[in-house]
Design a protein around this motif. Sequence first.
Motif, short mmCIF file in Angstrom:
data_model
loop_
_atom_site.label_atom_id
_atom_site.label_comp_id
_atom_site.label_asym_id
_atom_site.label_seq_id
_atom_site.Cartn_x
_atom_site.Cartn_y
_atom_site.Cartn_z
N ASN A 37 0.85 -1.25 0.08
CA ASN A 37 0.02 0.07 -0.03
C ASN A 37 0.88 1.14 -0.03
OD1 ASN A 37 -2.77 -0.76 0.26
ND2 ASN A 37 -1.68 -2.16 1.72
N GLU A 38 2.13 1.21 -0.07
CA GLU A 38 3.15 2.30 -0.16
C GLU A 38 2.65 3.18 0.99
OE1 GLU A 38 3.56 3.66 -4.00
OE2 GLU A 38 4.48 1.98 -4.71
N LEU A 39 2.81 2.72 2.12
CA LEU A 39 2.29 3.62 3.30
C LEU A 39 3.31 4.26 4.06
CD1 LEU A 39 -0.09 0.94 5.37
CD2 LEU A 39 -0.59 2.96 3.76
N ILE A 40 3.42 5.57 4.05
CA ILE A 40 4.52 6.20 4.79
C ILE A 40 3.85 7.18 5.76
CG2 ILE A 40 6.00 8.30 4.41
CD1 ILE A 40 6.37 7.40 1.57
N ALA A 41 4.21 7.03 7.11
CA ALA A 41 3.73 7.68 8.09
C ALA A 41 4.21 9.39 8.11
CB ALA A 41 4.23 7.13 9.46
N CYS A 42 5.42 9.48 7.86
CA CYS A 42 5.72 10.75 7.77
C CYS A 42 7.12 11.17 7.13
CB CYS A 42 6.00 11.25 9.49
SG CYS A 42 6.15 13.10 9.71
N TYR A 62 10.62 13.39 7.38
CA TYR A 62 11.37 14.65 7.78
C TYR A 62 12.59 15.08 7.11
CZ TYR A 62 8.80 13.92 12.26
OH TYR A 62 8.03 13.71 13.57
N ARG A 63 12.84 16.11 7.06
CA ARG A 63 14.24 16.40 6.41
C ARG A 63 14.85 17.14 7.27
NH1 ARG A 63 13.19 18.72 0.74
NH2 ARG A 63 13.24 16.44 0.43
N ASN A 64 16.44 16.91 7.15
CA ASN A 64 17.35 17.69 8.26
C ASN A 64 17.41 19.16 7.87
OD1 ASN A 64 19.38 17.44 6.45
ND2 ASN A 64 20.48 16.21 7.51
N GLY A 65 17.91 20.01 8.65
CA GLY A 65 18.02 21.39 8.56
C GLY A 65 18.95 21.95 7.40
N ASN A 66 19.95 21.01 7.06
CA ASN A 66 20.68 21.39 5.76
C ASN A 66 20.28 20.63 4.60
OD1 ASN A 66 21.72 18.91 6.65
ND2 ASN A 66 23.89 19.79 6.93
N ALA A 67 19.20 20.06 4.41
CA ALA A 67 18.57 19.31 3.54
C ALA A 67 19.51 18.44 2.65
CB ALA A 67 18.19 20.37 2.46
N THR A 68 20.10 17.55 3.65
CA THR A 68 21.02 16.50 3.05
C THR A 68 20.56 15.11 3.45
OG1 THR A 68 22.49 16.60 5.18
CG2 THR A 68 23.19 17.66 3.48
N TYR A 69 19.40 14.99 4.31
CA TYR A 69 18.91 13.62 4.39
C TYR A 69 17.47 13.71 4.66
CZ TYR A 69 23.59 11.66 5.03
OH TYR A 69 24.74 11.08 5.06
N ASP A 70 16.84 12.83 4.25
CA ASP A 70 15.33 12.67 4.67
C ASP A 70 15.17 11.43 5.50
OD1 ASP A 70 14.16 14.98 3.27
OD2 ASP A 70 13.53 13.79 1.50
N HIS A 71 14.29 11.32 6.60
CA HIS A 71 14.01 10.25 7.20
C HIS A 71 12.56 9.98 6.91
CE1 HIS A 71 17.08 11.12 10.52
NE2 HIS A 71 17.69 11.19 9.46
N VAL A 72 12.32 8.87 6.12
CA VAL A 72 10.80 8.33 5.65
C VAL A 72 10.71 7.35 6.86
CG1 VAL A 72 9.61 7.31 3.78
CG2 VAL A 72 11.79 8.74 3.32
N LEU A 73 9.51 7.84 7.44
CA LEU A 73 8.99 6.78 8.56
C LEU A 73 8.05 5.87 8.11
CD1 LEU A 73 10.26 9.18 10.04
CD2 LEU A 73 8.84 8.63 11.83
N LEU A 74 8.24 4.60 8.21
CA LEU A 74 7.32 3.60 7.76
C LEU A 74 6.50 3.05 8.89
CD1 LEU A 74 9.25 1.60 5.31
CD2 LEU A 74 7.88 3.58 4.78
N PRO A 75 5.12 3.00 9.10
CA PRO A 75 4.37 2.58 10.03
C PRO A 75 4.79 1.04 10.39
CG PRO A 75 2.89 2.81 8.34
CD PRO A 75 4.24 3.19 7.78
N THR A 76 4.53 0.76 11.36
CA THR A 76 4.63 -0.71 12.21
C THR A 76 3.32 -1.00 12.95
OG1 THR A 76 5.75 -0.19 14.43
CG2 THR A 76 7.25 -0.53 12.62
N ASP A 77 3.37 -2.03 13.68
CA ASP A 77 1.88 -2.47 14.43
C ASP A 77 1.95 -1.61 15.71
OD1 ASP A 77 4.02 -3.74 15.58
OD2 ASP A 77 3.16 -5.84 15.36
N SER A 78 3.08 -0.72 15.98
CA SER A 78 2.89 -0.03 17.16
C SER A 78 3.00 1.39 16.85
CB SER A 78 4.20 -0.19 18.01
OG SER A 78 4.30 0.37 19.17
N GLU A 79 2.15 2.18 17.56
CA GLU A 79 2.06 3.61 17.53
C GLU A 79 3.23 4.19 17.67
OE1 GLU A 79 -0.76 7.52 18.93
OE2 GLU A 79 -0.61 5.56 20.24
N HIS A 80 4.14 4.00 18.38
CA HIS A 80 5.43 4.74 18.67
C HIS A 80 6.67 4.25 17.89
CE1 HIS A 80 3.13 7.29 21.41
NE2 HIS A 80 2.78 6.43 22.03
#
Length: 114
Positions: free
Chosen positions: A51-56, A58-76
């Motif tokens: 389902n190509e699910l992405i929770a969120c 984030y991009r770091n302040g100097n725009a060098t890395y993205d953090h692509v958060l994928l959901p799991t079975d736990s909210e946190h």
Amino acid sequence: MIRLLSNQEYDTTFNSPMLVVTATAQPVVDIWPYVNLLVQNRVVSPYVFQNELIACVYRNGNATYDHVLLPTDSEHRFIVVVVNISQATIYGYYLLDLAQEYGIEDKFPNVPQA
């Protein structure tokens, strides 16, 4: 090839401020073949991949890395695919437990929107 990042490697991809760019980020690399490898190694749920699910994102302040958060079975808990923006490559993945690592109670930290 998939690569589990150490805490130290993961920490080097941060630079304040970390901005939520979920709605505005343009992908620099297709993460889904990598996520498929994570499914094959039982790191990510097949449902998340299919389902190509992405929770969120984030991009770091100097725009060098993205953090692509994928959901799991736990909210946190999330599987974070770390994308090196300048090299248009996937740096690796990290197992993130917000409650354990940061004491965060909400699903997403209060981060300024990009």
